[in-house]
Motif scaffolding. Structure first.
Motif, PDB file in Angstrom:
ATOM      1  N   ARG A  94      22.535  -1.740  84.139  1.00 52.06           N
ATOM      2  CA  ARG A  94      22.289  -3.135  84.470  1.00 52.06           C
ATOM      3  C   ARG A  94      23.134  -3.578  85.661  1.00 52.06           C
ATOM      4  NH1 ARG A  94      19.411  -7.486  85.476  1.00 52.06           N
ATOM      5  NH2 ARG A  94      20.511  -9.433  85.052  1.00 52.06           N
ATOM      6  N   LEU A  95      24.421  -3.216  85.651  1.00 52.63           N
ATOM      7  CA  LEU A  95      25.303  -3.576  86.769  1.00 52.63           C
ATOM      8  C   LEU A  95      24.903  -2.831  88.043  1.00 52.63           C
ATOM      9  CD1 LEU A  95      28.817  -3.630  85.040  1.00 52.63           C
ATOM     10  CD2 LEU A  95      27.406  -5.570  85.718  1.00 52.63           C
ATOM     11  N   GLU A  96      24.433  -1.598  87.887  1.00 50.73           N
ATOM     12  CA  GLU A  96      23.994  -0.847  89.062  1.00 50.73           C
ATOM     13  C   GLU A  96      22.773  -1.497  89.706  1.00 50.73           C
ATOM     14  OE1 GLU A  96      23.022   3.806  90.282  1.00 50.73           O
ATOM     15  OE2 GLU A  96      23.238   3.233  88.176  1.00 50.73           O
ATOM     16  N   GLU A  97      21.867  -2.012  88.862  1.00 52.07           N
ATOM     17  CA  GLU A  97      20.689  -2.720  89.391  1.00 52.07           C
ATOM     18  C   GLU A  97      21.095  -3.998  90.115  1.00 52.07           C
ATOM     19  OE1 GLU A  97      18.030  -3.447  86.182  1.00 52.07           O
ATOM     20  OE2 GLU A  97      17.669  -1.314  85.770  1.00 52.07           O
ATOM     21  N   LEU A  98      22.042  -4.730  89.528  1.00 49.67           N
ATOM     22  CA  LEU A  98      22.522  -5.955  90.174  1.00 49.67           C
ATOM     23  C   LEU A  98      23.190  -5.641  91.508  1.00 49.67           C
ATOM     24  CD1 LEU A  98      24.043  -7.916  87.140  1.00 49.67           C
ATOM     25  CD2 LEU A  98      21.952  -8.451  88.388  1.00 49.67           C
ATOM     26  N   HIS A  99      23.933  -4.533  91.548  1.00 53.89           N
ATOM     27  CA  HIS A  99      24.621  -4.141  92.782  1.00 53.89           C
ATOM     28  C   HIS A  99      23.630  -3.848  93.900  1.00 53.89           C
ATOM     29  CE1 HIS A  99      27.901  -2.624  95.220  1.00 53.89           C
ATOM     30  NE2 HIS A  99      27.210  -1.521  95.449  1.00 53.89           N
ATOM     31  N   LYS A 100      22.462  -3.321  93.536  1.00 54.71           N
ATOM     32  CA  LYS A 100      21.446  -2.992  94.536  1.00 54.71           C
ATOM     33  C   LYS A 100      20.483  -4.145  94.793  1.00 54.71           C
ATOM     34  CE  LYS A 100      21.422   1.911  93.216  1.00 54.71           C
ATOM     35  NZ  LYS A 100      20.610   3.027  92.666  1.00 54.71           N
ATOM     36  N   ASP A 101      20.681  -5.268  94.080  1.00 47.25           N
ATOM     37  CA  ASP A 101      19.715  -6.371  94.128  1.00 47.25           C
ATOM     38  C   ASP A 101      20.020  -7.381  95.219  1.00 47.25           C
ATOM     39  OD1 ASP A 101      17.415  -7.581  93.242  1.00 47.25           O
ATOM     40  OD2 ASP A 101      18.431  -8.842  91.772  1.00 47.25           O
ATOM     41  N   GLY A 102      20.862  -7.022  96.159  1.00 54.24           N
ATOM     42  CA  GLY A 102      21.134  -7.902  97.291  1.00 54.24           C
ATOM     43  C   GLY A 102      22.067  -9.039  96.932  1.00 54.24           C
ATOM     44  N   GLU A 103      21.863 -10.183  97.592  1.00 52.38           N
ATOM     45  CA  GLU A 103      22.770 -11.322  97.476  1.00 52.38           C
ATOM     46  C   GLU A 103      22.805 -11.893  96.057  1.00 52.38           C
ATOM     47  OE1 GLU A 103      25.681 -13.828  98.807  1.00 52.38           O
ATOM     48  OE2 GLU A 103      24.730 -12.151  99.880  1.00 52.38           O
ATOM     49  N   GLU A 104      21.640 -12.030  95.417  1.00 54.36           N
ATOM     50  CA  GLU A 104      21.587 -12.589  94.069  1.00 54.36           C
ATOM     51  C   GLU A 104      22.335 -11.709  93.073  1.00 54.36           C
ATOM     52  OE1 GLU A 104      20.477 -15.508  93.068  1.00 54.36           O
ATOM     53  OE2 GLU A 104      20.043 -15.998  95.158  1.00 54.36           O
ATOM     54  N   GLY A 105      22.172 -10.403  93.220  1.00 50.64           N
ATOM     55  CA  GLY A 105      22.874  -9.477  92.329  1.00 50.64           C
ATOM     56  C   GLY A 105      24.371  -9.546  92.510  1.00 50.64           C
ATOM     57  N   ARG A 106      24.825  -9.652  93.753  1.00 52.71           N
ATOM     58  CA  ARG A 106      26.264  -9.743  94.016  1.00 52.71           C
ATOM     59  C   ARG A 106      26.854 -11.039  93.455  1.00 52.71           C
ATOM     60  NH1 ARG A 106      24.827  -6.883  98.793  1.00 52.71           N
ATOM     61  NH2 ARG A 106      24.327  -8.812  99.902  1.00 52.71           N
ATOM     62  N   LYS A 107      26.077 -12.115  93.509  1.00 55.37           N
ATOM     63  CA  LYS A 107      26.550 -13.383  92.930  1.00 55.37           C
ATOM     64  C   LYS A 107      26.720 -13.263  91.418  1.00 55.37           C
ATOM     65  CE  LYS A 107      24.704 -16.604  96.382  1.00 55.37           C
ATOM     66  NZ  LYS A 107      23.739 -17.715  96.635  1.00 55.37           N
ATOM     67  N   LYS A 108      25.782 -12.541  90.781  1.00 60.64           N
ATOM     68  CA  LYS A 108      25.867 -12.350  89.334  1.00 60.64           C
ATOM     69  C   LYS A 108      27.078 -11.500  88.971  1.00 60.64           C
ATOM     70  CE  LYS A 108      23.751 -13.522  85.553  1.00 60.64           C
ATOM     71  NZ  LYS A 108      23.530 -14.942  85.215  1.00 60.64           N
ATOM     72  N   ILE A 109      27.334 -10.446  89.739  1.00 56.46           N
ATOM     73  CA  ILE A 109      28.515  -9.603  89.494  1.00 56.46           C
ATOM     74  C   ILE A 109      29.798 -10.407  89.708  1.00 56.46           C
ATOM     75  CG2 ILE A 109      29.814  -7.614  90.357  1.00 56.46           C
ATOM     76  CD1 ILE A 109      27.203  -6.201  90.868  1.00 56.46           C
ATOM     77  N   ALA A 110      29.798 -11.278  90.729  1.00 63.76           N
ATOM     78  CA  ALA A 110      30.966 -12.144  90.974  1.00 63.76           C
ATOM     79  C   ALA A 110      31.205 -13.076  89.790  1.00 63.76           C
ATOM     80  CB  ALA A 110      30.764 -12.953  92.249  1.00 63.76           C
ATOM     81  N   GLU A 111      30.115 -13.552  89.178  1.00 67.37           N
ATOM     82  CA  GLU A 111      30.241 -14.413  87.999  1.00 67.37           C
ATOM     83  C   GLU A 111      30.848 -13.642  86.823  1.00 67.37           C
ATOM     84  OE1 GLU A 111      27.312 -17.010  85.027  1.00 67.37           O
ATOM     85  OE2 GLU A 111      26.579 -16.284  86.967  1.00 67.37           O
ATOM     86  N   TYR A 112      30.366 -12.415  86.608  1.00 65.33           N
ATOM     87  CA  TYR A 112      30.938 -11.576  85.549  1.00 65.33           C
ATOM     88  C   TYR A 112      32.420 -11.302  85.813  1.00 65.33           C
ATOM     89  CZ  TYR A 112      26.113 -10.601  84.078  1.00 65.33           C
ATOM     90  OH  TYR A 112      24.832 -10.716  83.638  1.00 65.33           O
ATOM     91  N   THR A 113      32.764 -11.121  87.104  1.00 61.76           N
ATOM     92  CA  THR A 113      34.157 -10.857  87.465  1.00 61.76           C
ATOM     93  C   THR A 113      35.054 -12.019  87.074  1.00 61.76           C
ATOM     94  OG1 THR A 113      33.407  -9.506  89.342  1.00 61.76           O
ATOM     95  CG2 THR A 113      35.699 -10.231  89.368  1.00 61.76           C
ATOM     96  N   ARG A 114      34.554 -13.243  87.252  1.00 62.46           N
ATOM     97  CA  ARG A 114      35.347 -14.424  86.875  1.00 62.46           C
ATOM     98  C   ARG A 114      35.588 -14.449  85.368  1.00 62.46           C
ATOM     99  NH1 ARG A 114      31.222 -17.149  89.851  1.00 62.46           N
ATOM    100  NH2 ARG A 114      31.724 -17.221  92.069  1.00 62.46           N
ATOM    101  N   TYR A 115      34.541 -14.170  84.592  1.00 56.58           N
ATOM    102  CA  TYR A 115      34.686 -14.189  83.136  1.00 56.58           C
ATOM    103  C   TYR A 115      35.706 -13.143  82.670  1.00 56.58           C
ATOM    104  CZ  TYR A 115      30.399 -16.998  83.135  1.00 56.58           C
ATOM    105  OH  TYR A 115      29.477 -17.986  83.355  1.00 56.58           O
ATOM    106  N   VAL A 116      35.609 -11.941  83.241  1.00 56.82           N
ATOM    107  CA  VAL A 116      36.542 -10.878  82.870  1.00 56.82           C
ATOM    108  C   VAL A 116      37.958 -11.254  83.300  1.00 56.82           C
ATOM    109  CG1 VAL A 116      37.136  -8.442  83.200  1.00 56.82           C
ATOM    110  CG2 VAL A 116      34.748  -9.103  82.967  1.00 56.82           C
TER     111      VAL A 116
END
Length: 445
Positions: A94-116
């Motif tokens: 799932r994270l690998e797909e988000l990483h390859k999903d361009g700007e929207e995916g990177r924003k989602k990973i950044a959101e997960y980073t804040r929670y962690v």
């Protein structure tokens, strides 16, 4: 560098961004002086003086860790969570797909980073509060209220710093988290330089020795910085040729490009990983009241702690002290291992080869497919080894002078790499914004 900053101040928009960044950093510095309620800061400060092996963490927080301010955790939870998410990207589809999903995916990973980051801040602050409470460092004693206040204060301080870093990224110049980290490290350099001056220059037996010591200190610092700049900018460019193809009535393609492989592909991550692994047992043992070896009558566990302690390396007074330099050999091997490990996660030769093939690209003299993957892997392995050796040299220089001559400073190889890397990246961003504005002005004219 100074020319770039001077030209940037002539541009109104950039001047506002730079001043905004400075204002945020002032807020950060003020927060580093505000003590956490219920903690005896003087006792904590003495604790850190006795456990000088904790300087690695203290330098990343600009000294606020030893002062136990509300920014004591600083941005270390965010850095740790960023590394964790980056490592999990290769393990979780799932994270690998988000990483390859361009700007929207990177924003989602950044959101997960804040929670962690928030979760890590709560865990770290709880561990510190309970540890200091059991050691008797709390003014109000160990109670649910005192522990809760410390956890909330430290976690909130870390969250505020994370938010301020994002504000710098959005409204200021450079990457906000990196700028704050740079500011924390630089804020301790004047104190370190003063200590070096008092010990080796003003404390020298005569003027000649003092002058020679000053020249050696300047030569080592400048030489290390130049070496880091060369290491950071060095790259191997692999030429890529794209075949011509017909699209409609047009013949497109045929241009050439290159794949830039940086010599220091992993950046400062291997140094942080290796340093953290060495420091963690010492930190845990310190809170448990166990000190590294200080004599022949010490236990095996204390001797192992001294092997992990960087302050015990490169001591040439006697063989009994020099034997602890074995830790330096293990440290260098870990640096090389983590350099390969992190590069294997961030750069995938198979994926690069597939993307080239889809776009009609190929490396001259190398067939597409498996031969391209093998060629990229071979080149990458040789480059990573050179970069890892360069990192090891940068990391060893401060350790050597500290152990051999007692030149104790808070900034080491890790700090210098971060300083040079962030400064270069911020200057490049300022130059790119100046270039974009120049083009806009040209078009509007």
């Amino acid at each position: 560098m100074f020319e770039t900053v001077r030209n940037a101040f002539k541009i109104k928009d950039l001047r506002k961004k730079i001043l905004y960044t400075f204002m945020v950093l002032i807020v950060v510095r003020i927060g580093c002086q505000l003590p956490v309620p219920g903690v005896d800061a003087s006792v904590i400060s003495r604790f850190f003086e006795e456990h000088n092996s904790l300087d690695f963490f203290n330098q990343l927080t600009g000294g606020s860790f030893s002062q136990m301010s509300i920014f004591a955790l600083n941005i270390t939870p965010y850095i740790t969570s960023s590394i964790i998410l980056q490592l999990l990207t290769i393990a979780i589809p799932r994270l690998e797909e988000l990483h390859k999903d361009g700007e929207e995916g990177r924003k989602k990973i950044a959101e997960y980073t804040r929670y962690v980051s928030i979760a890590l801040a709560i865990i770290e602050s709880a561990a510190m509060a309970i540890g200091f409470g059991n050691a008797g460092y709390l003014t109000e004693g160990v109670s649910f209220t005192s522990i809760s206040v410390i956890i909330v204060s430290l976690s909130a301080g870390s969250a505020v710093l994370m938010w301020l870093g994002e504000q710098i990224t959005e409204k200021g110049v450079g990457n906000g988290i990196s700028i704050i980290l740079l500011y924390n490290i630089v804020s301790r350099i004047p104190e370190d330089m003063t200590a070096l001056y008092e010990k080796f220059v003003s404390g020298a037996s005569n003027v000649t020795n003092g002058l020679l010591a000053a020249l050696v200190i300047l030569a080592v610092i400048i030489g290390t910085i130049v070496f880091i700049i060369i290491l950071s900018d060095g790259e191997r460019r692999i030429n890529v040729q794209y075949s011509k193809k017909t699209q409609g009535r047009k013949l497109i393609g045929g241009q050439s490009s290159h794949i830039p492989l940086k010599v220091n592909t992993a950046g400062v991550i291997p140094v942080i990983f290796a340093g953290s692994l060495f420091q963690m047992p010492i930190v845990i043992a310190g809170f448990a009241g166990v000190q590294p070896a200080s004599g022949d009558g010490t236990s095996l566990g204390q001797k192992l702690l001294k092997v992990l302690n960087q302050n015990a390396w490169c001591n040439f007074e006697s063989f009994g002290e020099f034997k602890y330099t074995l830790g330096l050999v293990i440290y260098v091997l870990l640096l090389i291992f983590f350099a390969y490990f992190y590069t294997s996660i961030t750069f995938n030769p198979q994926e690069v080869s597939m993307n080239m093939k889809k776009q009609g690209g190929f490396i001259p003299g190398i067939r597409p497919g498996k031969p391209t993957i093998e060629y990229l892997t071979k080149v990458l392995n040789s480059i990573v080894f050179i970069g890892a050796i360069g990192l090891a040299i940068v990391a060893i220089i401060p350790i050597f002078f500290s152990g051999a001559f007692g030149a104790d400073v808070s900034f080491g190889g890790t700090s210098l790499i971060i300083i040079v890397g962030v400064v270069l990246e911020t200057l490049k961003q300022i130059e790119s914004q100046m270039l974009v504005r120049h083009y806009r002005g040209f078009i509007s004219d």
